[in-house]
Design a protein around this motif. Structure first.
Motif, mmCIF file in Angstrom:
data_model
loop_
_atom_site.group_PDB
_atom_site.id
_atom_site.type_symbol
_atom_site.label_atom_id
_atom_site.label_comp_id
_atom_site.label_asym_id
_atom_site.label_seq_id
_atom_site.Cartn_x
_atom_site.Cartn_y
_atom_site.Cartn_z
ATOM 1 N N VAL A 98 0.774 -1.264 -0.079
ATOM 2 C CA VAL A 98 0.024 0.004 -0.054
ATOM 3 C C VAL A 98 0.894 1.120 -0.010
ATOM 4 O O VAL A 98 0.766 2.153 -0.758
ATOM 5 N N LEU A 114 -6.518 4.221 -0.166
ATOM 6 C CA LEU A 114 -5.213 3.622 0.377
ATOM 7 C C LEU A 114 -4.715 4.241 1.776
ATOM 8 O O LEU A 114 -3.993 3.351 2.476
ATOM 9 N N ARG A 152 0.900 4.184 -2.954
ATOM 10 C CA ARG A 152 0.629 5.494 -2.287
ATOM 11 C C ARG A 152 1.831 6.296 -2.884
ATOM 12 O O ARG A 152 1.316 7.643 -3.503
#
Length: 85
Positions: free
Chosen positions: A7, A31, A11
């Protein structure tokens, strides 16, 4: 790779992507929610899948982000399938 790692990477990739994405804010929000769940350990399978679907809908057509999105999907799948209704 773990959920938080994948994640975080997506991002960063999204933040660096120069293109104009109409649903960027949705992807960033979801996210962030995924990252928070991964850090806190409060993993709710339905919520994980919902966030993944929203992120995929928001950035799924951006080929530059496809690899990172696939990694997040695989990390979410490690927590099991969403219960069927």
């Amino acid at each position: 790779m773990g959920l938080w790692t994948t994640v975080s990477r997506l991002r960063r990739e999204l933040a660096a992507h120069p293109g104009k994405l109409p649903d960027r804010a949705i992807a960033e929000e979801e996210l962030a929610a995924l990252a928070e769940m991964a850090l806190s350990g409060g993993l709710e399978i339905p919520r994980l899948h919902r966030s993944l679907l929203l992120v995929a809908g928001a950035i799924g057509s951006v080929s530059a982000l496809a690899g990172g999105l696939a990694d997040v999907r695989r990390a979410v799948e490690l927590f099991g399938q969403q219960p069927r209704r």
